[in-house]
Motif scaffolding. Structure first.
Motif, PDB file in Angstrom:
ATOM      1  N   THR A 169       0.616  -1.534  -0.191  1.00  0.00           N
ATOM      2  CA  THR A 169       0.045   0.013  -0.380  1.00  0.00           C
ATOM      3  C   THR A 169       0.821   1.634  -0.111  1.00  0.00           C
ATOM      4  O   THR A 169       0.359   2.190  -0.709  1.00  0.00           O
ATOM      5  CB  THR A 169      -1.045  -0.387   1.268  1.00  0.00           C
ATOM      6  OG1 THR A 169      -1.741  -1.242   1.603  1.00  0.00           O
ATOM      7  CG2 THR A 169      -2.059   1.066   1.101  1.00  0.00           C
ATOM      8  N   CYS A 207      -7.178   1.352  -3.355  1.00  0.00           N
ATOM      9  CA  CYS A 207      -6.981   0.624  -3.187  1.00  0.00           C
ATOM     10  C   CYS A 207      -7.887  -0.497  -2.559  1.00  0.00           C
ATOM     11  O   CYS A 207      -8.133  -1.782  -3.283  1.00  0.00           O
ATOM     12  CB  CYS A 207      -5.676   0.234  -2.794  1.00  0.00           C
ATOM     13  SG  CYS A 207      -4.257   1.247  -3.434  1.00  0.00           S
ATOM     14  N   THR A 208      -8.380  -0.106  -1.774  1.00  0.00           N
ATOM     15  CA  THR A 208      -8.502  -1.402  -1.242  1.00  0.00           C
ATOM     16  C   THR A 208     -10.340  -1.507  -1.404  1.00  0.00           C
ATOM     17  O   THR A 208     -10.997  -2.805  -1.732  1.00  0.00           O
ATOM     18  CB  THR A 208      -9.548  -0.983   0.372  1.00  0.00           C
ATOM     19  OG1 THR A 208      -8.047  -0.724   1.180  1.00  0.00           O
ATOM     20  CG2 THR A 208      -9.867  -1.699   0.880  1.00  0.00           C
ATOM     21  N   CYS A 211      -8.921  -3.769  -4.508  1.00  0.00           N
ATOM     22  CA  CYS A 211      -8.845  -5.388  -4.539  1.00  0.00           C
ATOM     23  C   CYS A 211      -9.940  -6.027  -3.370  1.00  0.00           C
ATOM     24  O   CYS A 211     -10.250  -7.094  -3.776  1.00  0.00           O
ATOM     25  CB  CYS A 211      -7.729  -5.084  -2.802  1.00  0.00           C
ATOM     26  SG  CYS A 211      -6.376  -4.797  -3.425  1.00  0.00           S
ATOM     27  N   CYS A 369      -2.875  -3.338  -7.944  1.00  0.00           N
ATOM     28  CA  CYS A 369      -3.871  -4.224  -6.880  1.00  0.00           C
ATOM     29  C   CYS A 369      -4.202  -5.212  -7.424  1.00  0.00           C
ATOM     30  O   CYS A 369      -4.562  -5.801  -6.438  1.00  0.00           O
ATOM     31  CB  CYS A 369      -5.207  -2.954  -7.285  1.00  0.00           C
ATOM     32  SG  CYS A 369      -5.192  -1.496  -6.106  1.00  0.00           S
ATOM     33  N   THR A 373      -4.204  -7.949  -4.785  1.00  0.00           N
ATOM     34  CA  THR A 373      -4.919  -9.138  -4.319  1.00  0.00           C
ATOM     35  C   THR A 373      -4.126 -10.325  -4.126  1.00  0.00           C
ATOM     36  O   THR A 373      -4.731 -11.294  -3.408  1.00  0.00           O
ATOM     37  CB  THR A 373      -6.055  -9.452  -6.235  1.00  0.00           C
ATOM     38  OG1 THR A 373      -6.517  -7.503  -5.915  1.00  0.00           O
ATOM     39  CG2 THR A 373      -7.490 -10.224  -5.803  1.00  0.00           C
ATOM     40  N   SER A 412     -13.592  -0.558   2.317  1.00  0.00           N
ATOM     41  CA  SER A 412     -13.615   0.957   1.258  1.00  0.00           C
ATOM     42  C   SER A 412     -13.996   2.114   1.029  1.00  0.00           C
ATOM     43  O   SER A 412     -13.858   3.360   0.828  1.00  0.00           O
ATOM     44  CB  SER A 412     -13.202   0.664  -0.908  1.00  0.00           C
ATOM     45  OG  SER A 412     -14.667  -0.198  -0.809  1.00  0.00           O
ATOM     46  N   PRO A 418      -5.842  -2.408   2.421  1.00  0.00           N
ATOM     47  CA  PRO A 418      -6.182  -3.291   2.649  1.00  0.00           C
ATOM     48  C   PRO A 418      -5.912  -4.360   3.218  1.00  0.00           C
ATOM     49  O   PRO A 418      -5.149  -4.472   3.978  1.00  0.00           O
ATOM     50  CB  PRO A 418      -5.582  -3.984   0.759  1.00  0.00           C
ATOM     51  CG  PRO A 418      -5.570  -3.005   0.283  1.00  0.00           C
ATOM     52  CD  PRO A 418      -5.287  -1.752   1.233  1.00  0.00           C
TER      53      PRO A 418
END
Length: 718
Positions: A169, A207-208, A211, A369, A373, A412, A418
Motif C-alpha cells: 500500500t 486500493c481497498t 482489491c 492492486c 489481491t 473501502s 487493504p
C-alpha cells in the motif's frame, strides 16, 4: 489356482463366440511367506479394452451440460435462507451457537480479547508502515475484523492489518503522490499536510475497493481452485523479500533521519545509499529506544512466553506492554522536546463517517492492486487451511474468497488500507481456543473502546518504538532462510524458485519478485516434464513388470512396455517419441535394413483395419511372414513384436501429443510392430475419443490395464 468369477464377457476383437483372448491372469505374491518359492494367488478375468469398461460401467444418470451450466432454479423460503446463509455465514453461526454455548462463548471471549491486544499495537505500527498515520492503522484493525465476523467462515482467521500488504500500500500511495498529487502544484510550499494526508487516505481507500472488487469477482466465478497453484517455496521466497523491504523501510525511522522517496527497480539499493549518507545525522536517543524495545520484546516473546508456556494461561502481550511503557517514559521524560524524538501525535477519537472511494484513480492503481489481491488471496487461504487442518475442520475456498472481497469492499468506505491475514494473530486465535467467528465481535468491542477512550493516551508514543515492533515482527519471515539447506537437499526446483523469487524481490522490487517467482515456477514445471523419468518394462517369470536391462532386446524379449512419467503435450511430445524409439525399436532405421519389414507390416495392417481378423489370421500371417526365407527368420527372430505404451503416468494430453501417438502407431505399423496403449487416465481417454485419433487407430488397441495388453499380445504371438 484360485479363480474369481469374471465380469460378463463383451466382444473384444470379434464376437463373444470367436473371441480368442479370453482371460488375463493377475498374480499376487505373498509377502508373508519367507521360503525361496514365491507362492501366488492367480486371479483370472476377461481381457478388457478401455471401450469394454465404458460399455459395462456406462453412466445412465448423466447430467446434461445445459443442466450443469444452468441448473434449475427453485424459489421459496428454504432457498432464500440457503442463499443468505451462503453469503452471510454469521447466520449459521448464530443458529448453531446454542449447541454448547457456554464453551463457545468462553473460548471466543478469551481469544477475541487476547488478539485485540495485538491488533492495537500492530494497527499503530502498520499505519505508519503503509505511509499513513497510526489512526488509519487503527481503523484498518477495527473495520475488517467487524466485516469478516459477518462474512467469514474460518474461526481462526484474524483478517485485518498485515505488514506485507502495508508495504505494498505504501508503494502505491507514494507512487500516486509522486506522479499525480505533486504535479498539481507549482511549488511544494503550497501543499499542506492535511491535503497530502487526505489524498493518501483516498488512495488507500481506492486500493481497498479495487482489491475487494477483484476478490468478489474471483469468488463469483469460483476461482478458489487457484489455491492449488501456490507453491510453498514461492510464498517463502516472496515473504522473505517482503520482510526485507519492511525491515529497510523502518531503518530511517529507527535512526531518526530523513531520506527521499525511492521507487522502481533497485529501490532497496538506492534506499541504503541514502541511509548511509544520512547516518552522520542519526538521533542517538532514537537508536537507544529501538535497541531497548527490541531486547524487551524478544525477551518476553522468545524467553518468558516460551519457558513458562505451561504456567502462563495467556501469553504476555509483549507488543502492548512495550507501547504502554514507551508511552509512559516518553511522556514523563518529554522525549519529543528534550531529544527531538518523533512521536505518534494526536489521535482523533471515535469512528469516521463513511465516504465513497475515489473513482478517479482506479485505472492507474489497478495493475498494482492485482498484485496485492494475489498476495491477500494466497497468504490468507494458506493460513486458513493450516488452521483448518490443525483443528480438523474444512474451509470453503470460494466462501473465503467472497469473505475477503466483501470485507475489503465494506472497508473501502472508511479510511482503511487493504486487509489481509496476519500469522501471529491467527496463532493466538488458534492457541486460545476460538470456537466460532464471533471472536471478532469481542475483538471489535475492545477496539471500539480503544478508539473512543484510549487512543488519545498514546499521543506521546515514540515512532522508533513502533519501528522496533516491526523489526521483531518480521524476524520469523527473515529467518525463513534457514529452510534453504533442506530445500536444496529435498528438491532443487523448490530451492531455485525460492532463491529467484527472493533475490529478484530484493534486488529489483517486490512486483518484479512476484512476476519472476511465477515465471520461474512455470518454467520449472516445463523443465521437470523434460527431465521426467522414462523407462521400459518387461514381465518376469512371476508375471511382475520390472525395469528392463540393456540386454533384454537382444535376448529375444518380444513384448516391451514403455512408460514416461509425464504428461504428453507440446513440450514433451518430441522427447516422448525420441526416447520411445531409442529404448525400444527405432522404426525409421528398421525400414532401411531389408524388405522383410514390408512383409512384416502385413500383420499390423490387419491389426489397424480389422482387429477382429487378427484373432484368426494374425498368428498365421506372422508365422508365414517369418518363415518366408531363412534369412528373414534370422533377422526377426529376436525382434520386438509388440510395444505397450503405459499411459498411467499421463495426466494430460494435448493435440500435439495425440498427433505424436498417431505418428508412432503409423511408423511402427510400417515395420510390422504392433503398438498398444494401456492404463489411460480418464482425461487422456476422453481427449482421444474427442479427437480424430480413432479414425486411424482402432479402439481395440487401447486396453484397460497393462496386464490386459500384455496377455493379448502374448496370445497373438503364440
Amino acid at each position: 489356482m484360485a479363480f474369481v468369477k469374471p465380469v460378463p464377457s463383451l466382444p473384444l476383437f470379434a464376437s463373444a463366440d470367436d473371441r480368442k483372448f479370453s482371460h488375463v491372469t493377475l498374480d499376487v505374491l505373498s509377502k508373508d511367506d519367507q521360503s525361496d518359492q514365491f507362492p501366488t494367488i492367480n486371479i483370472s478375468r476377461d481381457i478388457f479394452t478401455q471401450s469394454d469398461i465404458d460399455d459395462i460401467y456406462e453412466d445412465d444418470g448423466k447430467i446434461t451440460k445445459s443442466r450443469k451450466i444452468c441448473p434449475p432454479i427453485k424459489c421459496g423460503l428454504k432457498t432464500l435462507c440457503t442463499i443468505l446463509s451462503y453469503y452471510l455465514p454469521i447466520i449459521s453461526v448464530l443458529r448453531h451457537y446454542s449447541e454448547d454455548w457456554r464453551g463457545k462463548l468462553i473460548g471466543d471471549i478469551m481469544a477475541g480479547i487476547s488478539v485485540a491486544c495485538l491488533h492495537f499495537p500492530q494497527g499503530l505500527a502498520y499505519g505508519i508502515l503503509a505511509s499513513l498515520t497510526p489512526v488509519e492503522g487503527l481503523y484498518s484493525s477495527f473495520f475488517p475484523v467487524l466485516f469478516y465476523t459477518i462474512f467469514g467462515t474460518s474461526q481462526h482467521m484474524s483478517f485485518a492489518t498485515d505488514s506485507v500488504i502495508a508495504i505494498f500500500t505504501a508503494e502505491v500511495i507514494d507512487s500516486q503522490v509522486k506522479s499525480d498529487f505533486y504535479p498539481r502544484f507549482n511549488t511544494t510550499s503550497s501543499i499542506s499536510d492535511h491535503e497530502l494526508l487526505s489524498y493518501k487516505v483516498s488512495v488507500s481507500a481506492g486500493c481497498t475497493f479495487v482489491c475487494g472488487a477483484i476478490l468478489v469477482t474471483m469468488g463469483i466465478f469460483r476461482m478458489g481452485f487457484l489455491t492449488t497453484l501456490q507453491s510453498k517455496s514461492f510464498i517463502g521466497g516472496f515473504t522473505t523479500a517482503a520482510a526485507f523491504h519492511i525491515f529497510t523501510s523502518q531503518i530511517h525511522k529507527a535512526f531518526g533521519i530523513e531520506i527521499p522517496l525511492v521507487k522502481g527497480v533497485g529501490k532497496l539499493v538506492y534506499t541504503f545509499m541514502y541511509i548511509f549518507e544520512q547516518l552522520k545525522n542519526s538521533n542517538v536517543a532514537s537508536i537507544v529506544i529501538v535497541i531497548i524495545c527490541v531486547i524487551f520484546i524478544i525477551f518476553l516473546k522468545d524467553f518468558i512466553n516460551i519457558k513458562y508456556k505451561v504456567k502462563l494461561r495467556v501469553p504476555l502481550p509483549a507488543d502492548l506492554m512495550t507501547i504502554i511503557l514507551a508511552t509512559i517514559i516518553s511522556y514523563f521524560a518529554k522525549l519529543e522536546q528534550n531529544y527531538d524524538i518523533e512521536v505518534v501525535g494526536s489521535i482523533p477519537p471515535g469512528i469516521p463517517e463513511p465516504h465513497l472511494p475515489n473513482l478517479n484513480i482506479f485505472v492507474s492503481i489497478f495493475p498494482q492492486c492485482i498484485q496485492m489481491t494475489c498476495i491477500i488471496f494466497f497468504l490468507s487461504i494458506a493460513m486458513a487451511k493450516v488452521n483448518a487442518e490443525h483443528h480438523e475442520y474444512e474451509v470453503n475456498d470460494t466462501k473465503e474468497l467472497m469473505a475477503y472481497g466483501l470485507t475489503n469492499l465494506g472497508c473501502s468506505f472508511f479510511p482503511c488500507y487493504p486487509a489481509s491475514v496476519s500469522p501471529p494473530r491467527n496463532m493466538i486465535l488458534s492457541s486460545m481456543g476460538s470456537r466460532t467467528t464471533l471472536n471478532g465481535a469481542f475483538t471489535s468491542c475492545v477496539m471500539i473502546l480503544v478508539l473512543y477512550l484510549l487512543s488519545q493516551l498514546f499521543s506521546a508514543l515514540p515512532v522508533s518504538a513502533l519501528a522496533a515492533m516491526i523489526f521483531v515482527s518480521v524476524k520469523p519471515l527473515l529467518l525463513q532462510v534457514r529452510t534453504l539447506p533442506k530445500l536444496f537437499r529435498v528438491n532443487k526446483y523448490d530451492f531455485i524458485i525460492w532463491m529467484c523469487t527472493c533475490l529478484s524481490g530484493i534486488l529489483l522490487d517486490l512486483p518484479y519478485g512476484l512476476i519472476v517467482g511465477i515465471a520461474v515456477s512455470i518454467i520449472t514445471i516445463i523443465v521437470q516434464g523434460q527431465w521426467s523419468e522414462v523407462i521400459t518394462k518387461r514381465r518376469d517369470s512371476h508375471r511382475v513388470f520390472i525395469k528392463t536391462s540393456k540386454s533384454d532386446k537382444e535376448n529375444g524379449e518380444k513384448v516391451l512396455v514403455f512408460q514416461m512419467y509425464a504428461s504428453l503435450y507440446f513440450a514433451t511430445s518430441e522427447r516422448f517419441r525420441k526416447h520411445l524409439y531409442t529404448m525400444t525399436v527405432n522404426p525409421l532405421k528398421e525400414t532401411r535394413h531389408s524388405d522383410v519389414t514390408t512383409r512384416h507390416s502385413d500383420v499390423t495392417n490387419v491389426l489397424d483395419h480389422s482387429l477382429a481378423s487378427e484373432t484368426s489370421i494374425g498368428s498365421e500371417s506372422y508365422r508365414s511372414c517369418t518363415t518366408h526365407t531363412e534369412t528373414d527368420k534370422n533377422n526377426t527372430e529376436h525382434r520386438v513384436k509388440v510395444i505397450i505404451i503405459d499411459c498411467s503416468g499421463m495426466t494430460y494430453i494435448d493435440i500435439q501429443g495425440i498427433n505424436t501417438l498417431s505418428v508412432v502407431f503409423e511408423e511402427y505399423r510400417r515395420v510390422g510392430i504392433a503398438v498398444y496403449l494401456a492404463g489411460c487416465t480418464p482425461y487422456v481417454w476422453k481427449s482421444l475419443k474427442a479427437s480424430d485419433f480413432f479414425n486411424f487407430v482402432s479402439k481395440e488397441r487401447i486396453f484397460y490395464q497393462i496386464q490386459d495388453a500384455y496377455q493379448a499380445a502374448s496370445e497373438i504371438l503364440t
